[in-house]
Every structure is written in structure tokens, then in C-alpha cells.
Design a protein around this motif. Structure first.
Motif, PDB file in Angstrom:
ATOM      1  N   ARG A 117       0.816  -1.234   0.044  1.00  0.00           N
ATOM      2  CA  ARG A 117       0.253  -0.125  -0.008  1.00  0.00           C
ATOM      3  C   ARG A 117       0.893   1.338   0.000  1.00  0.00           C
ATOM      4  NH1 ARG A 117      -1.955   2.883   4.337  1.00  0.00           N
ATOM      5  NH2 ARG A 117      -4.071   4.060   4.150  1.00  0.00           N
ATOM      6  N   HIS A 118       1.855   1.197   0.790  1.00  0.00           N
ATOM      7  CA  HIS A 118       2.756   2.590   0.855  1.00  0.00           C
ATOM      8  C   HIS A 118       3.920   2.500  -0.174  1.00  0.00           C
ATOM      9  CE1 HIS A 118       1.924   4.240   4.844  1.00  0.00           C
ATOM     10  NE2 HIS A 118       1.365   3.150   5.001  1.00  0.00           N
ATOM     11  N   GLY A 119       4.173   1.180  -1.009  1.00  0.00           N
ATOM     12  CA  GLY A 119       4.966   1.396  -1.962  1.00  0.00           C
ATOM     13  C   GLY A 119       4.202   1.781  -3.226  1.00  0.00           C
ATOM     14  N   ALA A 120       3.060   1.642  -3.176  1.00  0.00           N
ATOM     15  CA  ALA A 120       2.187   1.591  -4.665  1.00  0.00           C
ATOM     16  C   ALA A 120       2.179   2.939  -5.359  1.00  0.00           C
ATOM     17  CB  ALA A 120       0.807   1.479  -4.215  1.00  0.00           C
ATOM     18  N   MET A 198      11.410  -2.601  -4.296  1.00  0.00           N
ATOM     19  CA  MET A 198      10.993  -1.512  -3.356  1.00  0.00           C
ATOM     20  C   MET A 198      12.053  -1.542  -2.200  1.00  0.00           C
ATOM     21  SD  MET A 198       6.785  -2.343  -2.799  1.00  0.00           S
ATOM     22  CE  MET A 198       6.662  -1.810  -1.303  1.00  0.00           C
ATOM     23  N   GLY A 199      12.882  -2.164  -2.290  1.00  0.00           N
ATOM     24  CA  GLY A 199      14.021  -1.992  -1.304  1.00  0.00           C
ATOM     25  C   GLY A 199      13.929  -2.897  -0.114  1.00  0.00           C
ATOM     26  N   ILE A 200      13.008  -3.759  -0.132  1.00  0.00           N
ATOM     27  CA  ILE A 200      12.778  -4.807   1.128  1.00  0.00           C
ATOM     28  C   ILE A 200      13.902  -5.746   1.122  1.00  0.00           C
ATOM     29  CG2 ILE A 200      11.239  -6.150   2.442  1.00  0.00           C
ATOM     30  CD1 ILE A 200       8.997  -4.693   1.276  1.00  0.00           C
ATOM     31  N   PRO A 201      14.628  -5.966   2.102  1.00  0.00           N
ATOM     32  CA  PRO A 201      15.693  -6.890   2.171  1.00  0.00           C
ATOM     33  C   PRO A 201      15.276  -8.334   1.794  1.00  0.00           C
ATOM     34  CG  PRO A 201      16.242  -5.395   3.783  1.00  0.00           C
ATOM     35  CD  PRO A 201      14.774  -5.260   3.451  1.00  0.00           C
ATOM     36  N   TRP A 305       8.934  -0.050   4.798  1.00  0.00           N
ATOM     37  CA  TRP A 305      10.409  -0.250   4.267  1.00  0.00           C
ATOM     38  C   TRP A 305      10.494   1.044   3.180  1.00  0.00           C
ATOM     39  CZ3 TRP A 305      14.866  -2.508   6.058  1.00  0.00           C
ATOM     40  CH2 TRP A 305      14.454  -3.505   6.913  1.00  0.00           C
ATOM     41  N   VAL A 306       9.589   1.407   2.426  1.00  0.00           N
ATOM     42  CA  VAL A 306       9.719   2.393   1.392  1.00  0.00           C
ATOM     43  C   VAL A 306       9.989   3.646   2.110  1.00  0.00           C
ATOM     44  CG1 VAL A 306       7.414   2.597   1.051  1.00  0.00           C
ATOM     45  CG2 VAL A 306       8.959   3.236  -0.775  1.00  0.00           C
ATOM     46  N   VAL A 307       9.416   3.994   3.285  1.00  0.00           N
ATOM     47  CA  VAL A 307       9.542   5.089   4.094  1.00  0.00           C
ATOM     48  C   VAL A 307      11.038   5.287   4.513  1.00  0.00           C
ATOM     49  CG1 VAL A 307       8.856   6.547   5.996  1.00  0.00           C
ATOM     50  CG2 VAL A 307       7.182   5.259   4.611  1.00  0.00           C
ATOM     51  N   LYS A 308      11.417   3.810   5.075  1.00  0.00           N
ATOM     52  CA  LYS A 308      12.865   4.035   5.706  1.00  0.00           C
ATOM     53  C   LYS A 308      13.887   4.327   4.549  1.00  0.00           C
ATOM     54  CE  LYS A 308      11.918   0.295   9.232  1.00  0.00           C
ATOM     55  NZ  LYS A 308      12.291  -1.247   9.283  1.00  0.00           N
ATOM     56  N   ALA A 309      13.437   3.696   3.391  1.00  0.00           N
ATOM     57  CA  ALA A 309      14.515   4.050   2.390  1.00  0.00           C
ATOM     58  C   ALA A 309      14.611   5.415   2.149  1.00  0.00           C
ATOM     59  CB  ALA A 309      13.996   3.584   1.208  1.00  0.00           C
ATOM     60  N   GLN A 310      13.473   6.170   1.966  1.00  0.00           N
ATOM     61  CA  GLN A 310      13.390   7.523   1.786  1.00  0.00           C
ATOM     62  C   GLN A 310      14.005   8.299   2.760  1.00  0.00           C
ATOM     63  OE1 GLN A 310       8.980   8.367   1.525  1.00  0.00           O
ATOM     64  NE2 GLN A 310       8.997   7.449  -0.787  1.00  0.00           N
ATOM     65  N   ALA A 313      17.564   7.895   2.260  1.00  0.00           N
ATOM     66  CA  ALA A 313      18.283   8.802   1.131  1.00  0.00           C
ATOM     67  C   ALA A 313      18.221  10.306   1.492  1.00  0.00           C
ATOM     68  CB  ALA A 313      17.208   8.615  -0.094  1.00  0.00           C
ATOM     69  N   GLU A 314      17.344  10.731   2.383  1.00  0.00           N
ATOM     70  CA  GLU A 314      17.332  12.250   3.014  1.00  0.00           C
ATOM     71  C   GLU A 314      18.249  12.458   3.575  1.00  0.00           C
ATOM     72  OE1 GLU A 314      13.555  12.666   4.102  1.00  0.00           O
ATOM     73  OE2 GLU A 314      12.401  12.496   2.111  1.00  0.00           O
ATOM     74  N   ALA A 315      18.532  11.569   4.616  1.00  0.00           N
ATOM     75  CA  ALA A 315      19.718  11.899   5.449  1.00  0.00           C
ATOM     76  C   ALA A 315      21.161  11.783   4.929  1.00  0.00           C
ATOM     77  CB  ALA A 315      19.659  10.750   6.466  1.00  0.00           C
ATOM     78  N   GLN A 316      21.182  11.188   3.657  1.00  0.00           N
ATOM     79  CA  GLN A 316      22.320  11.230   3.031  1.00  0.00           C
ATOM     80  C   GLN A 316      22.394  12.202   1.969  1.00  0.00           C
ATOM     81  OE1 GLN A 316      22.540   7.122   1.487  1.00  0.00           O
ATOM     82  NE2 GLN A 316      23.220   6.155   3.480  1.00  0.00           N
ATOM     83  N   GLY A 317      21.470  12.911   1.866  1.00  0.00           N
ATOM     84  CA  GLY A 317      21.350  13.954   0.830  1.00  0.00           C
ATOM     85  C   GLY A 317      21.231  13.616  -0.584  1.00  0.00           C
ATOM     86  N   VAL A 318      20.563  12.478  -0.772  1.00  0.00           N
ATOM     87  CA  VAL A 318      20.344  11.912  -2.044  1.00  0.00           C
ATOM     88  C   VAL A 318      18.678  12.255  -2.481  1.00  0.00           C
ATOM     89  CG1 VAL A 318      19.904   9.663  -3.438  1.00  0.00           C
ATOM     90  CG2 VAL A 318      21.635   9.869  -1.821  1.00  0.00           C
ATOM     91  N   PRO A 319      18.386  13.000  -3.676  1.00  0.00           N
ATOM     92  CA  PRO A 319      17.312  13.233  -4.140  1.00  0.00           C
ATOM     93  C   PRO A 319      16.300  12.351  -4.071  1.00  0.00           C
ATOM     94  CG  PRO A 319      18.899  14.308  -5.514  1.00  0.00           C
ATOM     95  CD  PRO A 319      19.265  13.450  -4.625  1.00  0.00           C
TER      96      PRO A 319
END
Length: 322
Positions: A117-120, A198-201, A305-310, A313-319
């Protein structure tokens, strides 16, 4: 539909080619390739009925799609929207089934659906918009007559567990539940590659798989799959009510009588309501109250997990990608 109503012209619209058995396709039915995300202006003011069923996976803006579909109606025509709830309901049908990891005895199927639902949205699927739009119904849609608006929730069991007073109905619902369970088992296996994208391990997915499959192979959790619905008729003109419904021809038994059809009170709907498989909401307040109760009951949920990835990325300065 075309066979049931041979006097009507039926057009099926899909984003992908539809396998067609030409020999068995009624002459009053045809199919067209089209992308509803691009608008439907070529169909405006054309139809008595527009039916959009389970198409949210390919819709980028669900509310916009609804408005486009409504513009395809003739005055007095009816738009019907049916889709699926990405989460599931508990046995009482009023509350959400809690999810595993953050709730004792929660559902692993709900846990995995939470991720999808969150990755859609990142995959061009407006699941959140669909849920919101159907929970609101069509009462506030400008082109629709609010006096004709109705919303509903249709429930099917996940697994062969229901028991109702009528033995025949129990057998039917258990058979339906077995089929729904089979569908969700196949669907879960099919989306595993999407979870990886979606980046889920992999180790997380490997832990989910036996839990979901074990849950679906038993009837320990009594859950319902919910299909939200909403329908209404188009106004006769801006600011005007819908035109009166036509009357049905008199029956052979009573040539003097005419009947105005009312789908919400048909024998089929009464039968479903008697066994609580169909909840009908006749006002937007009633519809909103049911949605509020349902959504407030989910309980604590894990961070997707999709929120964790975002966040990473934001913490690392990745758009972040859209």
C-alpha cells in the motif's frame, strides 16, 4: 453484460490488449485500448452506465479518473466504482485486522499488504487516493446528483470459515472463501519480486513468506476482504437533479402496474444484507463514520520499508525518486 442486455452496446476499455474469443463475443460488444490517465474526452456524454471495477493498480489519480468517467455519462446515467481495500477487516467487519510485528496475534498478510500500500504510489498506483475517494463516496461530486448517491462495503471471507444460519449460504460462503484464499496466496507469491524492487531486504521477505503461507493455510484468523463501492447518477443539467428513472414494463400478472427499479433494495441486496456481507451507506455521514471507525482501529503499525529508504536517502542528501 453484452449477453445479458443484447439491446445495449457494450464497450470494454483497458490499458493492455484483451484476449478475445471472436466466435463467442456478442456482436454488441467491442474492446478498445485506452489509458484513462490521459482522459476520456472522446467518450463524454455517451453512456447510460459506466462501470470501473478493480482498476486502481493502473490509475495515477483515482479521483480524477472518477470525474472523467462521470463525464462519459448521459444525463441520468449511472457511474459505478468498485475496488479493493488494501488492508483487511476483522471478523466483525467493522474494525481492521491488526497486523503482525506490532500487534500480538496480528496478521502477516495485513503486514505485507501494508508495505504494498505504501509502495504503490512510487509505481504509479494511487491506492491511497482510491481509498479516500471511495470512503467519501460521490455525494460531493459536482456532476452527480447527491440524492442518488450510495456507497457500500462488500465482504468476502479469506478462507472457508464463515457459518450462517442457512446451510446452503454457509456452503456458498465457504466455497467463496476458499477461492479468495487461493487468490491471495497466488497474489502474495507474485508480488515478491516487487518487494525486492521496493528495497525490502531478502532476509525480511524470507521471514514473511512462511508466516503468510502458514496463515493462509489455516483458518485461525477470521478476516474479510473488503471491496468498497460507490455509485450515483449524473445530473440532468448543472445544479439540477438527475432525471426520473424510467419505469419497467408491466408484468404479465399485473398489466396495470409499473415498477421503478431500485438496485439498493433488490432481492439480491436484501439477501446479502441479511447475512451482513453487504453494508450500504445512504448518506456521506454514515459512510464517513464507518471509514473513521475502520481506520482508527488498525492499531500500531511498523514504519514501511519504502519510508525507511526515503528517510535514509534524505539523511544522505540523495534526492528521492518520484
Amino acid at each position: 453484460m453484452a449477453r445479458e442486455y443484447p439491446h445495449a452496446n457494450v464497450i470494454g476499455v483497458d490499458l493492455a490488449p484483451t484476449p478475445i474469443d471472436i466466435d463467442n463475443t456478442p456482436s454488441n460488444c467491442r474492446f478498445e485500448l485506452d489509458d484513462v490517465n490521459m482522459g476520456l474526452a472522446h467518450f463524454y456524454d455517451s453512456f447510460d452506465v459506466v462501470h470501473a471495477r478493480f482498476i486502481s493498480s493502473g490509475v495515477k489519480d483515482y479521483r480524477k479518473m472518477m470525474e472523467e468517467a462521470e463525464r462519459c455519462l448521459k444525463p441520468g446515467g449511472v457511474a459505478i466504482f468498485v475496488d479493493y481495500d488494501a488492508l483487511f477487516c476483522a471478523e466483525d467487519q467493522l474494525h481492521r485486522q491488526p497486523m503482525a510485528e506490532t500487534n500480538e496475534n496480528g496478521s502477516w498478510l495485513v503486514r505485507c499488504s501494508h508495505e504494498m500500500r505504501h509502495g504503490a504510489p512510487a509505481r504509479g498506483c494511487d491506492l491511497p487516493g482510491m481509498e479516500k475517494a471511495l470512503d467519501e463516496g460521490l455525494w460531493d461530486h459536482e456532476i452527480c446528483d447527491p440524492e442518488t448517491a450510495v456507497a457500500a462495503s462488500f465482504f468476502l471471507p479469506i478462507g472457508p470459515w464463515p457459518t450462517v444460519p442457512d446451510r446452503r449460504k454457509t456452503e456458498e460462503m465457504r466455497f467463496a472463501g476458499a477461492l479468495i484464499r487461493q487468490d491471495y496466496t497466488s497474489a502474495f507469491r507474485a508480488v515478491i519480486p516487487i518487494y525486492l524492487k521496493m528495497g525490502i531486504p531478502q532476509d525480511v521477505i524470507d521471514r514473511w513468506i512462511p508466516n503468510v503461507e502458514n496463515e493462509l493455510s489455516t483458518t485461525t484468523l477470521h478476516m474479510w476482504s473488503r471491496s468498497p463501492m460507490a455509485w450515483a447518477r449524473r445530473r440532468a443539467a448543472p445544479g439540477k437533479p438527475a432525471p426520473p428513472l424510467p419505469t419497467l414494463p408491466a408484468s404479465n400478472n399485473d398489466e396495470k402496474s409499473t415498477v421503478t427499479p431500485n438496485p439498493a433494495t433488490s432481492d439480491v441486496h436484501r439477501d446479502l444484507k441479511d447475512y451482513n456481507f453487504l453494508h450500504i451507506y445512504r448518506t456521506k455521514e454514515e459512510c464517513a463514520a464507518a471509514a473513521t471507525l475502520r481506520n482508527a482501529s488498525l492499531g500500531p503499525v511498523p514504519v514501511p520499508w519504502v519510508v525507511k529508504a526515503q528517510q535514509k536517502a534524505e539523511a544522505q542528501g540523495v534526492p528521492s525518486s518520484s
